[in-house]
Every structure is written in C-alpha cells, then in structure tokens.
Enzyme design. Structure first.
Site, PDB file in Angstrom:
ATOM      1  N   LYS A  30       0.856  -1.195   0.000  1.00 41.88           N
ATOM      2  CA  LYS A  30       0.000   0.000   0.000  1.00 41.88           C
ATOM      3  C   LYS A  30       0.884   1.235   0.000  1.00 41.88           C
ATOM      4  O   LYS A  30       1.750   1.392   0.857  1.00 41.88           O
ATOM      5  CB  LYS A  30      -0.922   0.000   1.217  1.00 41.88           C
ATOM      6  CG  LYS A  30      -1.966   1.105   1.160  1.00 41.88           C
ATOM      7  CD  LYS A  30      -2.867   1.086   2.371  1.00 41.88           C
ATOM      8  CE  LYS A  30      -3.990   2.103   2.221  1.00 41.88           C
ATOM      9  NZ  LYS A  30      -3.494   3.465   1.900  1.00 41.88           N
ATOM     10  N   ASP A  32       1.642   5.435   0.011  1.00 39.06           N
ATOM     11  CA  ASP A  32       1.143   6.641   0.671  1.00 39.06           C
ATOM     12  C   ASP A  32       1.424   7.827  -0.245  1.00 39.06           C
ATOM     13  O   ASP A  32       2.400   8.554  -0.068  1.00 39.06           O
ATOM     14  CB  ASP A  32       1.847   6.822   2.019  1.00 39.06           C
ATOM     15  CG  ASP A  32       1.158   7.871   2.889  1.00 39.06           C
ATOM     16  OD1 ASP A  32       0.035   8.283   2.543  1.00 39.06           O
ATOM     17  OD2 ASP A  32       1.749   8.263   3.912  1.00 39.06           O
ATOM     18  N   GLU A 176       3.076   1.301   5.086  1.00 43.27           N
ATOM     19  CA  GLU A 176       1.704   1.531   5.528  1.00 43.27           C
ATOM     20  C   GLU A 176       0.867   0.261   5.587  1.00 43.27           C
ATOM     21  O   GLU A 176      -0.036   0.146   6.406  1.00 43.27           O
ATOM     22  CB  GLU A 176       1.033   2.551   4.605  1.00 43.27           C
ATOM     23  CG  GLU A 176      -0.296   3.042   5.138  1.00 43.27           C
ATOM     24  CD  GLU A 176      -0.870   4.179   4.302  1.00 43.27           C
ATOM     25  OE1 GLU A 176      -2.023   4.562   4.553  1.00 43.27           O
ATOM     26  OE2 GLU A 176      -0.180   4.667   3.401  1.00 43.27           O
TER      27      GLU A 176
END
Length: 321
Positions: A30, A32, A176
């Site tokens: 994931k 950011d 993340e």
C-alpha cells in the site's frame, strides 16, 4: 487516439483473508501518495489525472518522458505518485510540497529538482484495447510485460498468496500496509470494491490529554476531539488531535473528566493550531491507534481506544521521533 476517461477503482478497508483463500489473492504494498491515472495516447504526450479527475500533469514535469515510453502503443495505466524519503519509502509530507502545483509550472519545476516524484504503476486498464473486463491476473501480466521501470517510475512486484508474510514484511520495514486484489476480479472504474481490500498496519501509543475541542450539532457541549501529547525531556509535546473511536457513553464520561480537569493554561510546550481549544490539566492518559507519524512527530489517522487509568502521565513518553 482519443482515450476514454477511466475513474480509478477503489479498495475497501479490511483484513487478511482466511488461510484457505490466501492463494486467490495477490498482495501489493500500500502506497502513501497521490492516486494518478496515466493516459498515453501513443503520440508522445502524457496526461495524468487525479482521483477527482483533475489534470495534474503539469505538477510533475519529470513524468513527461512517460509519453514516449511505449512508442505508438496507446495505454491507460493506474498508479500512485510518491516522493521518496532517504529509505526509499513514500513520504506524504514531502509529496504535499508537490501537490497543487498544476497551475504553477515554474514552481513545479523547481520543486521537482528538490523533491522528485516517483510513479508506482500497479494496473493497466487499456493497452490498445479495453482491458477493464479482463481478470486482474491477466491485466497484471500485461502490465509486467511493458517493463515500465525508469528513473521516475517503476512497477513493483505483486505477490500471489503468502499474505501474512507480506504484511509482516511491510510492518518490519515501516510501510503503511498491503492491498490485496482478487486474482479473478475485473477492473471496476470508480467503484469501491470488495475485490480490492486495503490492510493498514496500525500502531498504538499511550498519550496524555492536554485539551479538547467542542463538538458541533448533536455533540454540542461534548468533546468533538481531544488534543493529546507525550512527554519528551520533561515537556509535554503535542502529537495530534483525536476525534474518533468513542461510544456515546465513553464520550459522556470523557466530557465529565475533562470538565473536572479544566485549566486556563495550555499544557503543551508549543500552542497547537486548534480553534476554540479548551485546556485541561495533563493528568488523563489514553491509548490511541494510529497508522504512522509525520516528520514532525504528529500521529496520522489517530483513533481513540480507551482511557488508561492504570498509567501515570509520566508513562506516556513512547516512540517519539
């Protein structure tokens, strides 16, 4: 070639699947950053659109070279624009200095030298023909065949199965979390789909309540958010505003405790930017959940977990950068 506008597919929050279903999913890190759909009409130009549909091409001049990367082949790609820190991880604070500069090309060029963008690509919705109706596994294979890795863009690998190990690796590397994508899923433009699930690495911290901000509407007279800090060399350092996580009963109890601790003096070592803030004696300790910290040490996406009457305020100095 005129390319169709394609809204990005969105993920729903969730957790890892049951172990027996693990191999039905691919796992991607994931990121950011700022979501970007990349339009390559095959004439040497490139167009980047944000999730809102806004044209953000001019904000990232270092990505213009993508226009000729596939020659005359038309494509629409899905990705995320990052600015990387010294460890090669996306830093949203650094990225914020690049966002919103689409109408200031001169400033965008200067910022590109200071904080260059990096585009992470993770899907392809069109490659000569529309691929949105194709399975993720086939789209992913098509994307990887393009070998899009350059000075300002890359195509990180996706891992099929082994979700628990992948999530642990992101946690150990300060990332993340993961996005898991069902191998047989089609691309659903503009839909927040259960075929894509985002899994965040959440951390916890003990904090001291130093103030609160009154709520609005039905929360009038009750705390809409609490202002929290942690001890640092004897000072109370402000680390953020927490406005979610309470039940109605918990909010009422917290309001009672805050009123009993009212003071006219801000207890933090620097005054937080919080309109209508009311200060309290720094004696209430709570536990919060959060995703990461900003470079200044503020908690990102904090949520209240519980009061910690078992802890003294002096016990709250934890993991400050």
């Amino acid at each position: 070639m005129d390319l169709p506008l394609i809204a990005p597919m969105l993920a729903t929050p969730g957790t890892l699947p049951p172990a027996g279903q693990d191999m039905r999913w691919a796992y991607e890190t994931k990121q950011d950053g700022q979501r970007a759909v990349v339009y390559l009409p095959g004439d040497g130009s490139v167009l980047l659109r944000a999730r809102s549909g806004e044209d953000i091409t001019a904000a990232y001049p270092e990505l213009r070279a993508l226009g000729g990367i596939l020659g005359t082949t038309a494509a629409v790609l899905d990705g995320e624009v990052l600015v990387l820190d010294e460890q090669g991880r996306g830093d949203f604070q650094l990225l914020q200095s690049r966002m919103g500069l689409a109408r200031s090309p001169g400033k965008a060029a200067r910022r590109a030298d200071q904080a260059p963008a990096h585009l992470v690509l993770f899907d392809v919705m069109l490659l000569r023909d529309d691929l949105t109706g194709q399975r993720y596994a086939r789209r992913r294979k098509a994307l990887e065949s393009l070998a899009l890795d350059g000075p300002f863009w890359s195509t990180p690998a996706a891992l099929v199965g082994h979700g628990e190990q992948a999530l642990r690796a992101t946690r150990e590397n300060g990332l993340e979390g993961l996005v898991r994508k069902r191998l047989d899923s089609v691309y659903e433009p503009g839909v927040r789909s259960r075929s894509w699930v985002k899994i965040r690495n959440m951390r916890t911290a003990d904090v001291i309540v130093g103030g609160w901000v009154p709520g609005k509407g039905r929360l009038s007279g009750l705390p809409g958010a609490v202002l929290v800090g942690q001890r640092d060399a004897g000072r109370l350092r402000y680390v953020g505003s927490v406005g979610t996580g309470w039940s109605e009963a918990e909010r009422l109890e917290l309001a009672r405790l805050l009123r009993a601790a009212e003071t006219g003096r801000c207890p933090f070592d620097s005054l937080p930017r919080a309109a209508e803030a009311r200060w309290v004696l720094p004696r209430l300790v709570g536990e919060v959940r959060y995703s990461t910290r900003t470079r200044a040490g503020l908690l990102r996406q904090p949520s209240w977990l519980r009061l910690r009457p078992d802890l003294a305020p002096e016990d709250s100095a934890a993991d400050l950068p």
